[in-house]
Every structure is written in structure tokens, then in C-alpha cells.
Design a protein around this motif. Structure first.
Motif, PDB file in Angstrom:
ATOM      1  N   SER A 167      33.164  12.368 -43.603  1.00 55.09           N
ATOM      2  CA  SER A 167      34.579  12.710 -43.541  1.00 55.09           C
ATOM      3  C   SER A 167      34.808  13.935 -44.417  1.00 55.09           C
ATOM      4  N   ARG A 247      40.079  13.365 -43.114  1.00 58.48           N
ATOM      5  CA  ARG A 247      40.524  12.124 -43.765  1.00 58.48           C
ATOM      6  C   ARG A 247      41.995  11.812 -43.524  1.00 58.48           C
ATOM      7  N   GLU A 253      44.557  10.708 -49.012  1.00 56.49           N
ATOM      8  CA  GLU A 253      43.612  11.358 -49.915  1.00 56.49           C
ATOM      9  C   GLU A 253      44.015  11.172 -51.376  1.00 56.49           C
TER      10      GLU A 253
END
Length: 286
Positions: A167, A247, A253
Motif C-alpha cells: 500500500s 491507503r 492514514e
């Protein structure tokens, strides 16, 4: 199945092999990092193993690192050594290739020196012995599992398809790539400029994801690194493709928590894996 404190390997029955080298969250006691754990955890490909946890049920081989990539990056060669981290001279080979060593200059060699945002990971120098131990306990068995899975798949079917699963942040950080600040597509498909998988197979992956509504970049800014380079040979029907997922599609995040996009994304990844399970790359038209 093989499970240790450092990895999990589930052999397959099909021609498909998946591995996740960067989703590990088990931070060894001897890491002795100096930065905040919350900062360090941003290096992880967090939850990638959950996105693909259906793969073994479908007969695909699965290899998963439990150790974090900042402790040792299994997607680097052992010659990608940042000697500035060491308290004494490194006794083994160090690459002199400027392209290969570009990540080392960013602090992202086999053993990371900085986070993606440029924060120092250590307030100390590392001993040669502890780095050698990380290689022996992490890099060697991880690579052994990947090559075993690919060899077995190829022997069974006459071809193998290897997906190297990752990712990426929505926007590249200052020390993450050669393109800091670049906003990433939903997916980046990497074949090291066509050297690790046949073009028809790579385009099959790209077009499937596009039909599902995703934006897809091909070989930029991530082309694929050591695991696809080392174990691919398209002329021998050994195909390796690196898949980077943005992501933002499945997690926060900031908090690392899954978001509402996780379920639909996982369903779409399952459709991609099922497509590849039905695909013989020898029969794809160039």
C-alpha cells in the motif's frame, strides 16, 4: 503452513503466489528505535494482509512478514546497506549501483535510517552482529518462502503469477520516493518497465482495475523492487507484478483505522485474484 514469530507461509495449490513484505506490526524488543512509535508505524503497509486474507482459501500461496519494514525491509537486497548506520565496517558486499542505492540515500535501505518524513529512527549506531541477525531471522526465511512458493507453483502448472502486495500513502512524503509531494493514483502496477511480467498480463491487471472504476498508474512512481526483480523470469513463464494500493481507499492514514472503503476494495481484489486464477499467461495474445 509455516508460522514463526517473523512470518507466515501458507503453501498453495494454484499457479498464484501473493506476498506482503511490509504489513508487519510485531516490533522486536531489540529494535531499540528512538522515534515515536506512532511516527514509525506510518512506514507500515498497514492492513494489507487483511485485504488479501481470502487468498489461501482460493488456493493461492501466501507469504506474510510479521516484522515491520523499518526493522528490516524484505523488499531490498542485502547489498543495499546504509553503512552510516553501523558502528564498525560492514564485512559483506555493498552495492555501488547509483540507481539501486537511491533509496539508501533517502534513508530507506535494507535497514531504515529515517522515516518517510525524514525523522531519524535511531539515536545510536547499530552493531554488525545485530544487523546480521535481522538478515538471518527475517530476510533469509522470508525470501526462502517466496521462492519456494513460486517454484512449487511453476512446477505444478508450468507457469507462475506472483503478486507482490503493498500500500502507499495518498501523497508521497518528503523521503519516500524520488517524487515527494506527488498525489498517487488509486493503484500503481509495477513490472520494472516490463521486465518482470509479460505486457499482456500486466495490462490485464490494469484494465480490470480500471473497469472497476479505479485510477491506475503503470510503472510510476513505483516500478517494483527486489522481490519482483529477483524471482521473475517472464521468458520462463515466471511473472511477478507489484501492486500498490492507495491507503485512502481503505483506511485513515492518521489513525490507521479501517474506513468504509475496506469492504468494497477487498471484494474487488478478490475479483482480481479470481481472474488471475483463471488466466494462463501463455495463452494471452501479445
Amino acid at each position: 503452513m509455516t508460522t514463526t514469530s517473523f512470518l507466515r507461509y501458507v503453501p498453495g495449490t494454484t499457479a498464484l503466489v501473493l506476498d506482503s513484505p511490509h504489513s508487519g506490526t510485531n516490533y522486536p524488543a531489540d529494535f531499540a528505535y528512538a522515534c515515536e512509535l506512532t511516527t514509525l508505524r506510518r512506514a507500515e503497509d498497514t492492513h494489507v494482509e487483511k485485504l488479501y486474507d481470502f487468498a489461501p482459501v482460493l488456493g493461492a500461496a501466501w507469504v506474510e512478514a510479521f516484522f515491520p519494514r523499518s526493522y528490516l525491509d524484505a523488499n531490498r537486497d542485502t547489498t543495499e546497506m546504509d553503512i552510516s548506520l553501523l558502528e564498525t565496517a560492514w564485512p559483506d558486499a555493498v552495492s555501488t549501483d547509483a540507481v539501486v542505492m537511491s533509496k539508501v540515500r533517502l534513508g530507506k535501505g535494507l535497514i531504515w535510517r529515517t522515516t518517510d518524513d525524514g525523522y531519524p529512527i535511531y539515536a545510536r549506531q547499530l552493531s554488525v552482529a545485530e544487523v546480521q541477525a535481522r538478515i538471518a531471522h527475517c530476510w533469509v526465511p522470508y525470501h526462502a518462502a517466496v521462492v519456494q512458493a513460486i517454484d512449487d507453483a511453476h512446477q505444478r502448472h508450468g507457469y507462475s503469477i506472483h503478486l507482490n502486495c503493498h500500500s502507499m500513502p495518498a501523497v508521497a512524503a518528503s523521503h519516500a520516493t524520488e517524487f515527494p509531494g506527488e498525489a498517487h493514483a488509486d493503484f500503481v502496477i509495477g513490472t520494472r518497465d516490463g521486465s518482470t511480467a509479460s505486457e499482456p498480463l500486466a495490462q490485464l491487471v490494469c484494465e480490470h482495475l480500471k473497469r472497476l472504476g479505479y485510477s491506475v498508474s503503470y510503472n510510476h512512481p513505483y516500478k517494483g523492487v527486489e522481490l519482483v526483480r529477483r524471482y521473475s523470469a517472464p521468458d520462463q513463464q515466471r511473472h511477478s507484478i507489484q501492486i500498490e494500493i492507495n491507503r485512502k481507499l481503505y483506511m485513515s492514514e492518521e489513525t490507521l483505522q479501517l474506513n468504509a472503503g475496506f469492504g468494497p476494495l477487498k471484494t474487488h481484489l478478490q475479483s482480481l485474484v479470481k481472474l488471475l486464477l483463471q488466466t494462463d499467461p501463455r495463452r494471452l495474445l501479445a
